[in-house]
Design a protein around this motif. Structure first.
Motif, PDB file in Angstrom:
ATOM      1  N   GLU A  38      38.680  44.745  30.701  1.00 31.77           N
ATOM      2  CA  GLU A  38      38.987  43.916  31.872  1.00 31.77           C
ATOM      3  C   GLU A  38      40.386  43.308  31.786  1.00 31.77           C
ATOM      4  OE1 GLU A  38      36.369  40.838  34.228  1.00 31.77           O
ATOM      5  OE2 GLU A  38      37.249  39.882  32.466  1.00 31.77           O
ATOM      6  N   THR A  39      40.801  42.908  30.598  1.00 30.24           N
ATOM      7  CA  THR A  39      42.081  42.223  30.424  1.00 30.24           C
ATOM      8  C   THR A  39      43.270  43.178  30.419  1.00 30.24           C
ATOM      9  OG1 THR A  39      40.967  40.504  29.166  1.00 30.24           O
ATOM     10  CG2 THR A  39      43.350  40.616  28.951  1.00 30.24           C
ATOM     11  N   PHE A  40      43.146  44.304  29.718  1.00 34.98           N
ATOM     12  CA  PHE A  40      44.294  45.178  29.523  1.00 34.98           C
ATOM     13  C   PHE A  40      44.210  46.520  30.245  1.00 34.98           C
ATOM     14  CE2 PHE A  40      44.035  42.487  25.686  1.00 34.98           C
ATOM     15  CZ  PHE A  40      45.240  41.819  25.836  1.00 34.98           C
ATOM     16  N   PHE A  41      43.017  46.947  30.619  1.00 35.19           N
ATOM     17  CA  PHE A  41      42.846  48.276  31.211  1.00 35.19           C
ATOM     18  C   PHE A  41      42.005  48.210  32.487  1.00 35.19           C
ATOM     19  CE2 PHE A  41      43.111  48.668  26.569  1.00 35.19           C
ATOM     20  CZ  PHE A  41      44.259  49.427  26.457  1.00 35.19           C
ATOM     21  N   SER A  42      42.231  47.210  33.311  1.00 40.77           N
ATOM     22  CA  SER A  42      41.373  46.961  34.467  1.00 40.77           C
ATOM     23  C   SER A  42      41.502  47.999  35.570  1.00 40.77           C
ATOM     24  CB  SER A  42      41.639  45.573  35.035  1.00 40.77           C
ATOM     25  OG  SER A  42      42.949  45.498  35.544  1.00 40.77           O
ATOM     26  N   GLU A  43      42.493  48.874  35.488  1.00 40.41           N
ATOM     27  CA  GLU A  43      42.687  49.887  36.530  1.00 40.41           C
ATOM     28  C   GLU A  43      42.374  51.293  36.031  1.00 40.41           C
ATOM     29  OE1 GLU A  43      46.672  49.380  37.941  1.00 40.41           O
ATOM     30  OE2 GLU A  43      46.318  47.306  38.525  1.00 40.41           O
ATOM     31  N   THR A  44      41.713  51.427  34.889  1.00 39.21           N
ATOM     32  CA  THR A  44      41.452  52.734  34.299  1.00 39.21           C
ATOM     33  C   THR A  44      40.083  53.276  34.703  1.00 39.21           C
ATOM     34  OG1 THR A  44      40.465  51.790  32.313  1.00 39.21           O
ATOM     35  CG2 THR A  44      42.865  52.135  32.283  1.00 39.21           C
ATOM     36  N   GLU A  45      39.840  54.516  34.327  1.00 43.25           N
ATOM     37  CA  GLU A  45      38.548  55.147  34.596  1.00 43.25           C
ATOM     38  C   GLU A  45      37.425  54.475  33.807  1.00 43.25           C
ATOM     39  OE1 GLU A  45      37.711  57.480  36.924  1.00 43.25           O
ATOM     40  OE2 GLU A  45      39.755  57.081  37.593  1.00 43.25           O
ATOM     41  N   ILE A  46      37.749  53.947  32.642  1.00 44.32           N
ATOM     42  CA  ILE A  46      36.732  53.221  31.865  1.00 44.32           C
ATOM     43  C   ILE A  46      36.281  51.994  32.645  1.00 44.32           C
ATOM     44  CG2 ILE A  46      36.305  51.889  29.757  1.00 44.32           C
ATOM     45  CD1 ILE A  46      38.252  53.804  28.341  1.00 44.32           C
ATOM     46  N   ALA A  47      37.229  51.270  33.222  1.00 43.09           N
ATOM     47  CA  ALA A  47      36.886  50.103  34.036  1.00 43.09           C
ATOM     48  C   ALA A  47      36.075  50.517  35.258  1.00 43.09           C
ATOM     49  CB  ALA A  47      38.151  49.364  34.467  1.00 43.09           C
ATOM     50  N   ARG A  48      36.419  51.644  35.848  1.00 41.03           N
ATOM     51  CA  ARG A  48      35.653  52.147  36.994  1.00 41.03           C
ATOM     52  C   ARG A  48      34.222  52.464  36.570  1.00 41.03           C
ATOM     53  NH1 ARG A  48      37.225  54.799  41.722  1.00 41.03           N
ATOM     54  NH2 ARG A  48      39.317  55.112  40.890  1.00 41.03           N
ATOM     55  N   GLY A  49      34.054  53.125  35.428  1.00 46.44           N
ATOM     56  CA  GLY A  49      32.715  53.473  34.940  1.00 46.44           C
ATOM     57  C   GLY A  49      31.877  52.250  34.604  1.00 46.44           C
ATOM     58  N   LEU A  50      32.524  51.224  34.069  1.00 44.39           N
ATOM     59  CA  LEU A  50      31.820  49.981  33.715  1.00 44.39           C
ATOM     60  C   LEU A  50      31.707  49.019  34.899  1.00 44.39           C
ATOM     61  CD1 LEU A  50      33.382  49.237  30.214  1.00 44.39           C
ATOM     62  CD2 LEU A  50      31.073  50.055  30.699  1.00 44.39           C
ATOM     63  N   GLU A  51      32.418  49.324  35.985  1.00 46.34           N
ATOM     64  CA  GLU A  51      32.476  48.470  37.172  1.00 46.34           C
ATOM     65  C   GLU A  51      32.991  47.069  36.842  1.00 46.34           C
ATOM     66  OE1 GLU A  51      28.656  48.575  39.103  1.00 46.34           O
ATOM     67  OE2 GLU A  51      28.941  50.638  39.758  1.00 46.34           O
ATOM     68  N   PRO A  61      40.596  32.649  35.088  1.00 48.51           N
ATOM     69  CA  PRO A  61      42.057  32.666  34.919  1.00 48.51           C
ATOM     70  C   PRO A  61      42.754  33.285  36.121  1.00 48.51           C
ATOM     71  CG  PRO A  61      41.114  34.545  33.825  1.00 48.51           C
ATOM     72  CD  PRO A  61      39.962  33.753  34.391  1.00 48.51           C
ATOM     73  N   SER A  62      44.048  33.041  36.214  1.00 51.23           N
ATOM     74  CA  SER A  62      44.829  33.763  37.214  1.00 51.23           C
ATOM     75  C   SER A  62      45.004  35.188  36.698  1.00 51.23           C
ATOM     76  CB  SER A  62      46.195  33.094  37.406  1.00 51.23           C
ATOM     77  OG  SER A  62      46.984  33.274  36.251  1.00 51.23           O
ATOM     78  N   ILE A  63      45.537  36.054  37.543  1.00 51.42           N
ATOM     79  CA  ILE A  63      45.654  37.468  37.174  1.00 51.42           C
ATOM     80  C   ILE A  63      46.553  37.646  35.953  1.00 51.42           C
ATOM     81  CG2 ILE A  63      46.521  39.697  38.001  1.00 51.42           C
ATOM     82  CD1 ILE A  63      45.568  38.868  40.772  1.00 51.42           C
ATOM     83  N   THR A  64      47.555  36.807  35.802  1.00 54.00           N
ATOM     84  CA  THR A  64      48.504  36.991  34.709  1.00 54.00           C
ATOM     85  C   THR A  64      48.065  36.311  33.417  1.00 54.00           C
ATOM     86  OG1 THR A  64      49.780  35.091  35.464  1.00 54.00           O
ATOM     87  CG2 THR A  64      50.450  37.258  36.274  1.00 54.00           C
ATOM     88  N   GLU A  65      47.018  35.501  33.451  1.00 50.99           N
ATOM     89  CA  GLU A  65      46.569  34.809  32.247  1.00 50.99           C
ATOM     90  C   GLU A  65      45.610  35.676  31.444  1.00 50.99           C
ATOM     91  OE1 GLU A  65      44.731  31.040  32.823  1.00 50.99           O
ATOM     92  OE2 GLU A  65      46.360  30.292  34.033  1.00 50.99           O
ATOM     93  N   ILE A  66      45.597  35.449  30.161  1.00 46.54           N
ATOM     94  CA  ILE A  66      44.597  36.055  29.292  1.00 46.54           C
ATOM     95  C   ILE A  66      43.558  34.984  29.027  1.00 46.54           C
ATOM     96  CG2 ILE A  66      44.141  36.973  27.003  1.00 46.54           C
ATOM     97  CD1 ILE A  66      46.855  38.283  27.070  1.00 46.54           C
ATOM     98  N   ASN A  67      42.320  35.293  29.323  1.00 46.62           N
ATOM     99  CA  ASN A  67      41.243  34.319  29.221  1.00 46.62           C
ATOM    100  C   ASN A  67      40.677  34.310  27.799  1.00 46.62           C
ATOM    101  OD1 ASN A  67      39.028  32.675  29.520  1.00 46.62           O
ATOM    102  ND2 ASN A  67      38.487  33.504  31.510  1.00 46.62           N
ATOM    103  N   ALA A  73      30.444  43.356  24.445  1.00 45.18           N
ATOM    104  CA  ALA A  73      31.031  42.239  25.184  1.00 45.18           C
ATOM    105  C   ALA A  73      32.544  42.155  24.939  1.00 45.18           C
ATOM    106  CB  ALA A  73      30.350  40.929  24.794  1.00 45.18           C
ATOM    107  N   THR A  74      32.940  42.289  23.698  1.00 42.43           N
ATOM    108  CA  THR A  74      34.367  42.241  23.366  1.00 42.43           C
ATOM    109  C   THR A  74      35.095  43.448  23.951  1.00 42.43           C
ATOM    110  OG1 THR A  74      33.786  41.083  21.328  1.00 42.43           O
ATOM    111  CG2 THR A  74      36.008  42.005  21.465  1.00 42.43           C
TER     112      THR A  74
END
Length: 153
Positions: free
Chosen positions: A133-146, A53-59, A126-127
């Motif tokens: 990835e969709t809603f919190f892609s800039e958080t520390e959780i996303a950083r920890g999960l890469e 998807p594009s950055i603004t789309e929800i996949n 997975a969910t």
């Protein structure tokens, strides 16, 4: 204090654990990742079914595939002993699919561990990754999960 220290050390080591598990299952062949057993059908299926998807789309397709992976993993808990044996087959398939979808060896290691260990298959990793990835892609959780903006591959 000890719990916080343990969690900090564990989170910092997850990428290394993911790399180790990945290299233990997948061998390098001529500079490309090759598999001791073929899981190429997982990547082919994801390529054909999930569009980037594009950055603004929800996949939504990625969400549905994530839910399917979690559902298949959780259904093994319905059949006591046989279900845990099927996890031995499902663990590398699910972990490889999530690494391919989210580009993270951390997620690979977590999913592989979740599927191999008994009685933890009900966690919807997975969910959860899709939500992060969709809603919190800039958080520390996303950083920890890469995943999200911290995706390595």
């Amino acid at each position: 204090y000890y719990l916080q220290f343990f969690c900090t050390v564990t989170v910092n080591q997850l990428p290394k654990i993911g790399d180790w598990v990945s290299k233990s299952i997948f061998q390098e062949k001529d500079g490309k990742e090759g598999s001791r057993f073929s899981l190429a059908f997982v990547e082919d299926f994801i390529d054909k079914w999930v569009q980037q998807p594009s950055i603004t789309e929800i996949n939504i397709q990625k969400l549905l595939l994530s839910i399917l992976i979690d559902t298949v993993g959780s259904t093994s808990e319905l059949v006591p002993i046989i279900g845990e044996l099927t996890d031995i087959l499902w663990a590398p398939i699910a972990a490889s699919a999530l690494r391919y979808m989210y580009g993270s060896n951390v997620v690979f290691a977590l999913e592989f561990t979740e599927e191999i260990l008994p009685l933890v298959d009900v966690l919807p990793l997975a969910t959860f990754c899709w939500v992060v990835e969709t809603f919190f892609s800039e958080t520390e959780i996303a950083r920890g999960l890469e995943i999200g903006q911290f995706r390595k591959t």
